[in-house]
Scaffold this active site. Structure first.
Site, short mmCIF file in Angstrom:
data_model
loop_
_atom_site.label_atom_id
_atom_site.label_comp_id
_atom_site.label_asym_id
_atom_site.label_seq_id
_atom_site.Cartn_x
_atom_site.Cartn_y
_atom_site.Cartn_z
N SER A 78 0.94 -1.40 0.07
CA SER A 78 0.18 -0.13 -0.10
C SER A 78 1.21 1.58 -0.28
CB SER A 78 -0.56 -0.20 1.35
OG SER A 78 -1.33 1.34 1.52
N TYR A 91 -2.62 -0.93 9.90
CA TYR A 91 -2.09 -0.87 8.70
C TYR A 91 -1.56 -0.42 8.32
CZ TYR A 91 -3.95 -0.70 4.10
OH TYR A 91 -3.94 -0.73 2.78
#
Length: 187
Positions: A78, A91
């Site tokens: 990501s 995350y």
């Protein structure tokens, strides 16, 4: 993962390519407010999942010993795997781990003819993005990591990058983290 790789070896006769795409998020919270169970769940899925996948894929890929075969792994990370963002520490930390695992493994196995890269998407039009936008009242200015000027990408944008990295067109690309983010990280 051991069973999945064994099944691939049995039914396909070998393993040359793999895409490891594991990802869950958590409700927006500052770090000190994250429930430790949420932290472990995010890390177990996003980081541990990639570790266990590669742990079993790599030996299977090296089994035939032919360094001229096109063998490649692409891990989905990501844009939050290369920079911090508020409200999404678990995350982000998990995706930092994916980038680190990818780059370390690429160095470990480069001399064996195995390429290992990561793709780091920005916001992509998926159910996970829809949940995140609901959590912030659809105010894209609050979206962790920023929002691309032209809006979110489509799943096929990420798939095209993955297919490129798996192909022989990317034969000399190893250990990279390719951002597919519509210029989100360019600002």
């Amino acid at each position: 993962m051991r069973q999945l790789v064994a099944s691939c070896l049995q039914s396909l006769g070998g393993l040359d390519m793999a895409v490891n795409c594991a990802g869950i998020s958590h409700p927006p919270q500052r770090l000190a407010d994250i429930d430790p169970d949420h932290w472990r769940n995010v890390m177990a899925t996003n980081a541990d999942g990639i570790f266990y996948a590669m742990r079993h894929e790599i030996p299977a890929m090296l089994e035939n010993g032919d360094p001229d075969r096109n063998r490649a792994i692409v891990n989905i990370a990501s844009i939050l795997g290369t920079r911090g963002a508020p409200w999404i520490a678990a995350y982000g930390a998990s995706k930092h781990a994916v980038v680190g695992l990818t780059q370390s493994a690429a160095r470990d196995y480069a001399t064996f003819g195995l390429r290992i890269n990561a793709v780091s998407p920005g916001p992509v039009d998926t159910p996970m993005l829809a949940r995140a936008l609901r959590d912030i009242g659809s105010d894209t200015s609050k979206y962790a990591g920023g929002f691309p000027p032209a809006g979110p990408g489509k799943p096929h944008d990420v798939a095209a990058a993955v297919l490129f990295l798996l192909s022989l067109e990317a034969a000399y690309i190893n250990g990279t983290n390719l951002h597919v983010d519509g210029a989100t990280t360019a600002i």
